[in-house]
Design a protein around this motif. Structure first.
Motif: not given
Ligand SMILES: N[C@@H](CCC(=O)N[C@@H](CS)C(=O)NCC(=O)O)C(=O)O
Length: 206
Positions: A88, A91-92, A94-96, A98-99, A103, A145, A153, A160
């Motif tokens: 987890r 993943a937090r 990696e999410s940033w 990828d964003w 994006s 954020q 993160a 991140a």
């Protein structure tokens, strides 16, 4: 020694050079891409069929894709602080990452190319306006954020921060109108305390 192919003014190459500094890894950087060519040779295509930069060769292990490269380097050198193994927490982060690539980059790349790499008389004001609006929307997400925490993160600097902070420098250096985003600006000053960010990311735009 770790080899890194890619011109130093590529944002994706900057991320890799910066993370090498964070890991105190010696490396050899080889200019490639745009005016330097190299990427269209068969030897390069064998390492990176997408013919983009960066690509690395770590003791015979070749790898493409900047976000994957920085994750590989952090994992290989056991840097749990930059990329934890807990699913987890990881993943937090990696999410940033990828964003930022899917994006934020979607707006920042055309905006940057229009304002920095396109002659004034060939710029498209509509492209600039639309992407400036979208980039600002993304920067407000980062600013939110950063409410109550110094890094994306949480408390500590992690991977991140790498892709997003690379774009933050560009956004703050572009000749555009910007709203005041105090948390984002404080974050930028925090990033500037990092040697690798100063050395590889926060230079003049080109
Ligand atoms: N998803 C790839 C994108 C690579 C990419 O598009 N690199 C750009 C530079 S930022 C490139 O190679 N442009 C063509 C060139 O320099 O010749 C990554 O993150 O490594």
């Amino acid at each position: 020694m770790l080899k890194i192919w890619g011109r130093r003014n590529s944002i994706n190459v900057m991320k890799v050079l910066w993370v090498c500094e964070e890991l105190a890894l010696p490396f050899e950087q080889i200019d490639a891409g745009m005016q330097f060519g190299v990427v269209n040779t068969p030897e390069y295509a064998a390492m990176n069929p997408n013919r983009k930069v960066p690509t690395i060769d770590d003791d015979g292990f070749t790898l493409a894709e900047s976000n994957t490269i920085v994750r590989y380097l952090a994992a290989r050198h056991g840097r749990e602080d930059l990329l934890p193994t807990d699913a987890r927490a990881r993943a937090r982060i990696e999410s940033w990452m990828d964003w930022a690539s899917f994006s934020l980059a979607i707006a920042m790349t055309p905006l940057f190319w229009q304002l920095i790499r396109t002659p004034g008389n060939q710029r498209d004001p509509k492209v600039i306006a639309a992407n400036a609006t979208e980039a600002e929307r993304c920067m407000r997400i980062l600013d939110d954020q950063l409410a109550g925490q110094p890094h994306l993160a949480g408390e500590g600097f992690t991977l991140a921060d790498v892709p997003a902070a690379a774009f933050v420098h560009r956004w703050l250096a572009l000749p555009i109108e910007r709203p005041a985003l105090p948390r984002l600006e404080a974050y930028y000053r925090r990033m500037l305390e990092r040697r690798g960010y100063r050395a590889h990311v926060a230079g003049p735009l080109s």
